[in-house]
Design a protein around this motif. Structure first.
Motif, PDB file in Angstrom:
ATOM      1  N   ALA A  58      -6.491   8.902  -1.920  1.00 48.73           N
ATOM      2  CA  ALA A  58      -5.623   8.996  -0.743  1.00 48.73           C
ATOM      3  C   ALA A  58      -6.361   8.550   0.511  1.00 48.73           C
ATOM      4  CB  ALA A  58      -5.108  10.424  -0.585  1.00 48.73           C
ATOM      5  N   ARG A  59      -7.626   8.993   0.640  1.00 48.09           N
ATOM      6  CA  ARG A  59      -8.406   8.582   1.812  1.00 48.09           C
ATOM      7  C   ARG A  59      -8.644   7.075   1.799  1.00 48.09           C
ATOM      8  NH1 ARG A  59     -11.220  13.458   0.844  1.00 48.09           N
ATOM      9  NH2 ARG A  59     -12.754  12.320  -0.417  1.00 48.09           N
ATOM     10  N   GLY A  60      -8.905   6.517   0.633  1.00 52.37           N
ATOM     11  CA  GLY A  60      -9.127   5.081   0.547  1.00 52.37           C
ATOM     12  C   GLY A  60      -7.909   4.279   0.954  1.00 52.37           C
ATOM     13  N   ILE A  61      -6.746   4.697   0.446  1.00 49.63           N
ATOM     14  CA  ILE A  61      -5.514   3.988   0.816  1.00 49.63           C
ATOM     15  C   ILE A  61      -5.209   4.176   2.298  1.00 49.63           C
ATOM     16  CG2 ILE A  61      -3.009   3.928   0.473  1.00 49.63           C
ATOM     17  CD1 ILE A  61      -3.474   4.481  -2.457  1.00 49.63           C
ATOM     18  N   GLN A 120       4.136  10.119  -7.052  1.00 50.43           N
ATOM     19  CA  GLN A 120       5.214  10.459  -7.976  1.00 50.43           C
ATOM     20  C   GLN A 120       4.659  10.839  -9.342  1.00 50.43           C
ATOM     21  OE1 GLN A 120       8.108   7.386  -8.318  1.00 50.43           O
ATOM     22  NE2 GLN A 120       9.635   8.684  -9.322  1.00 50.43           N
ATOM     23  N   ARG A 121       3.572  10.185  -9.767  1.00 47.29           N
ATOM     24  CA  ARG A 121       2.957  10.525 -11.052  1.00 47.29           C
ATOM     25  C   ARG A 121       2.183  11.837 -10.983  1.00 47.29           C
ATOM     26  NH1 ARG A 121       1.028   5.125 -11.116  1.00 47.29           N
ATOM     27  NH2 ARG A 121      -1.097   5.997 -10.953  1.00 47.29           N
ATOM     28  N   GLY A 122       1.855  12.243  -9.761  1.00 43.42           N
ATOM     29  CA  GLY A 122       1.143  13.504  -9.594  1.00 43.42           C
ATOM     30  C   GLY A 122      -0.341  13.412  -9.833  1.00 43.42           C
ATOM     31  N   ASP A 123      -0.879  12.213  -9.875  1.00 38.67           N
ATOM     32  CA  ASP A 123      -2.325  12.063 -10.129  1.00 38.67           C
ATOM     33  C   ASP A 123      -3.050  11.468  -8.921  1.00 38.67           C
ATOM     34  OD1 ASP A 123      -1.207   9.588 -10.188  1.00 38.67           O
ATOM     35  OD2 ASP A 123      -2.144   8.947 -12.076  1.00 38.67           O
ATOM     36  N   LEU A 124      -2.595  11.784  -7.711  1.00 40.77           N
ATOM     37  CA  LEU A 124      -3.205  11.256  -6.487  1.00 40.77           C
ATOM     38  C   LEU A 124      -4.394  12.118  -6.101  1.00 40.77           C
ATOM     39  CD1 LEU A 124      -3.140   9.258  -4.139  1.00 40.77           C
ATOM     40  CD2 LEU A 124      -1.589  10.818  -2.952  1.00 40.77           C
ATOM     41  N   ARG A 125      -5.582  11.560  -6.243  1.00 42.67           N
ATOM     42  CA  ARG A 125      -6.784  12.302  -5.880  1.00 42.67           C
ATOM     43  C   ARG A 125      -7.072  12.130  -4.390  1.00 42.67           C
ATOM     44  NH1 ARG A 125      -8.661   9.351 -10.216  1.00 42.67           N
ATOM     45  NH2 ARG A 125     -10.125   8.256  -8.847  1.00 42.67           N
ATOM     46  N   PHE A 139       0.837  -1.204   0.000  1.00 40.59           N
ATOM     47  CA  PHE A 139       0.000   0.000   0.000  1.00 40.59           C
ATOM     48  C   PHE A 139       0.874   1.259   0.000  1.00 40.59           C
ATOM     49  CE2 PHE A 139      -3.678  -2.504   1.832  1.00 40.59           C
ATOM     50  CZ  PHE A 139      -4.490  -2.330   0.721  1.00 40.59           C
ATOM     51  N   VAL A 140       1.933   1.229   0.816  1.00 44.69           N
ATOM     52  CA  VAL A 140       2.839   2.391   0.861  1.00 44.69           C
ATOM     53  C   VAL A 140       3.500   2.592  -0.489  1.00 44.69           C
ATOM     54  CG1 VAL A 140       4.958   3.281   1.892  1.00 44.69           C
ATOM     55  CG2 VAL A 140       3.225   2.224   3.339  1.00 44.69           C
ATOM     56  N   ALA A 141       3.933   1.496  -1.141  1.00 43.93           N
ATOM     57  CA  ALA A 141       4.562   1.600  -2.465  1.00 43.93           C
ATOM     58  C   ALA A 141       3.580   2.164  -3.484  1.00 43.93           C
ATOM     59  CB  ALA A 141       5.068   0.233  -2.906  1.00 43.93           C
ATOM     60  N   ALA A 142       2.326   1.714  -3.428  1.00 46.00           N
ATOM     61  CA  ALA A 142       1.311   2.224  -4.361  1.00 46.00           C
ATOM     62  C   ALA A 142       1.061   3.705  -4.134  1.00 46.00           C
ATOM     63  CB  ALA A 142       0.021   1.424  -4.191  1.00 46.00           C
ATOM     64  N   LEU A 143       1.001   4.065  -2.842  1.00 45.90           N
ATOM     65  CA  LEU A 143       0.774   5.474  -2.520  1.00 45.90           C
ATOM     66  C   LEU A 143       1.926   6.336  -3.039  1.00 45.90           C
ATOM     67  CD1 LEU A 143      -1.078   7.483  -1.017  1.00 45.90           C
ATOM     68  CD2 LEU A 143       0.257   7.032   1.043  1.00 45.90           C
TER      69      LEU A 143
END
Length: 593
Positions: A265-268, A256-261, A247-251
């Motif tokens: 983020a809340r789901g992870i 890094q891609r800059g597309d974290l909504r 999960f941390v790696a996915a986050l």
């Protein structure tokens, strides 16, 4: 009263066992006396031949031999008889009576062998009596009545002849005989006490050896159980940690891609919290056992409303019952009990968790029965049940039933739930009982004394939703942990003075003071710091720097009993790693409030 009767009964049992052992010694040590009875009569007859009528002397020797043979036969029957069939009083009486009769025959020698006209023969008789009476001390003192009676029977006829003789020299003989009786009885008493103490110590040593062997077997069994468990449970602990790292790696990749909504983020974050909670649940079982071992679990007894407690439990397990398709029944009760509300709920939580865990269909019931000044809280399920041969070990640590090394459910925990139940119940003085049949369900019962209801307390005013900004000093020698705690506290609006040691944190705070005001309301310190230092020492250094007894919280991953004792003695609030953010926030509010 029952404990007194039990102790008294145990004392009587020990005395009886000691007496039986002394009787055994009596028979074993009598061989020296029996040997003397076979050997000495012949020399006596030889010395007295011609001075005493031949028929009398031969008859006396024959009676001595005959009685000695009877005594030898009695001893052989005693040793061939099984210990379970021994009637100790009967064997004691038989031995004593035969000893007295044998001594009476020797006493007859003091009557017919009393020869005033042959002083050398009289002296010989005195020597024989002295040797026989003194030699019997170690042989017969295991049972004092046997020796005392034998001594009197042997010397009484001789003493009577001395008394009847009337001459002064025989009065001296009489005095010597009385002194001999007194000295021999004294030594017989000392010998008896020594033998009795030796036997008692032998039994105590045997009991101690037995206890040590039991403790050794228990320790070895516990060690084997822990080894088996740790080998199988490593998978249980690795799985959530593995998920956590992914999960941390996915986050990180999404950031890094800059597309974290925000919703992602809340789901992870929610999934991360669930995984961390899973790990915490596994480790908290170990922590509870360690705290109970360390004796740092504080008991605060008070009247507890079962209606309120049962209502909380009804709502707590409603969703789980619905998810598993189980009939969840709570039989309400208006009684109040004398217990610690937190520890009592922990016991019932463990029992109910087990009930839901091992019940696949049917129902789980929580109810109460009155029992003469007490109530019996019962947790009943229609689950898998516990086989009779397993019921003795279910309260031991690291025991999991209905699982194997290749068929494990991580939700079943570490096998510590019932061990915690037993130890907590013992701490509270509550009796736990188990009744179960394999495949037919289980009933756990907890006996709790009744209490007088208390007046309901007024509700506390609702806490303010606004968080007060605090100045907090944080000490942790692990850089990642220090940064994580500091960042979380800053997000909550607090001002943080962080350092990897008390000195470093003190320097950070001192630098802040030089630029303006830097009040400190709380200290948070890890317990195990570098260079052999600990959190209690760090808090002391910082409090001296601040010139005030600032409240403090200690964070630790140490679950050893001694470590928990050391922290408990300090009086500081304690949180165990991994720390849930809600628990940390609540502890900060409580410490600074």
């Amino acid at each position: 009263m029952q404990s007194y009767l039990k102790a008294e009964g145990g004392g009587r049992q020990r005395d009886a066992r000691t007496h039986d052992a002394l009787v055994g010694l009596l028979y074993r040590q009598s061989y020296a006396v029996l040997f003397a009875n076979l050997v000495i009569p012949a020399p006596v007859a030889y010395v007295l031949w011609g001075a005493v009528p031949d028929a009398l002397l031969l008859g006396w020797v024959a009676l001595i031999f005959a009685l000695t043979l009877v005594r030898i036969g009695l001893s052989r029957r005693y040793f061939t008889a099984g210990t379970a069939t021994l009637d100790t009083p009967a064997w004691t009486r038989s031995f004593t009576v035969l000893s007295w009769l044998s001594s009476a025959l020797w006493g007859a020698l003091g009557w017919f062998g009393f020869l005033p006209d042959a002083p050398h023969l009289l002296a010989f008789v005195c020597i024989v009596f002295t040797g026989m009476s003194c030699g019997a001390v170690p042989s017969l003192s295991a049972y004092p009545p046997a020796y005392a009676g034998s001594l009197v029977a042997m010397l009484a006829p001789f003493m009577l002849r001395c008394l009847l003789a009337g001459e002064a020299i025989y009065h001296v003989y009489l005095a010597f005989a009385l002194c001999l009786i007194g000295a021999n009885l004294y030594y017989s008493r000392i010998t008896y006490r020594t033998l009795r103490e030796s036997v008692r110590l032998r039994f105590e040593n045997l009991a101690l050896i037995g206890d040590l062997e039991q403790e050794r077997d228990k320790a070895q069994a516990a060690d084997r159980a822990k080894s088996r468990f740790l080998a199988a449970a490593s998978h249980d602990l690795r799985q959530p940690i593995h998920a956590l790292s992914l999960f941390v790696a996915a986050l990180g990749a999404m950031a890094q891609r800059g597309d974290l909504r925000a919703d992602e983020a809340r789901g992870i974050a929610d999934r991360l919290r669930a995984v961390v909670g899973n790990v915490s649940g596994l480790l908290n079982g170990l922590l509870d056992i360690s705290r109970l071992d360390a004796g740092v679990v504080a008991v605060s007894r008070e009247p507890v409303s079962l209606a309120r407690l049962f209502d909380d439990l009804r709502h707590q397990y409603a969703a789980q019952a619905q998810e598993r398709g189980l009939d969840w029944q709570v039989v309400g009760s208006r009684v109040w009990v004398d217990s610690d509300p937190v520890l009592l709920k922990r016991i019932l939580d463990n029992l109910l968790s087990n009930a839901f865990r091992y019940t696949r269909h049917g129902r789980v019931l929580l109810g109460v029965r009155r029992r003469a000044g007490q109530v019996e809280i019962q947790v009943i399920d229609t689950g898998l049940g516990i086989a009779a041969e397993q019921q003795a070990v279910v309260f031991d640590e690291f025991v999991q039933l209905h699982t194997s090394g290749h068929d494990r459910d991580r939700e079943q925990g570490l096998g510590l739930g019932l061990a915690i139940v037993r130890r907590t119940a013992d701490l509270l003085g509550h009796e736990v009982k188990l009744h179960s049949r394999a495949g037919r369900g289980t009933r756990f019962s907890l006996r709790v004394p009744l209490a007088v209801p208390t007046v309901p307390a007024k509700p506390m005013p609702a806490a303010s939703a606004t968080r007060t900004a605090l100045g907090i000093v944080v000490v942790d020698d692990e850089r990642d942990v220090l940064d994580a705690v500091g960042r979380l506290l800053q997000v909550w609006g607090h001002r943080v003075y962080a350092g990897r040691s008390a000195q470093e944190a003190r320097d950070v705070h001192a630098a802040a003071l030089r630029t303006g005001q830097a009040p400190v309301h709380l200290i948070i310190a890890d317990h195990h710091l570098g260079d052999g230092h600990n959190g209690v020492e760090a808090i002391g250094i910082l409090q001296r720097h601040l010139g005030a007894a600032v409240p403090a919280i200690i964070l630790t991953g140490d679950t050893s009993p001694q470590g928990l004792k050391d922290i408990a003695i300090s009086g500081h609030r304690l949180l165990h790693k991994p720390v849930d953010s809600d628990d940390l926030e609540a502890a900060i509010d409580a410490a600074s409030g």
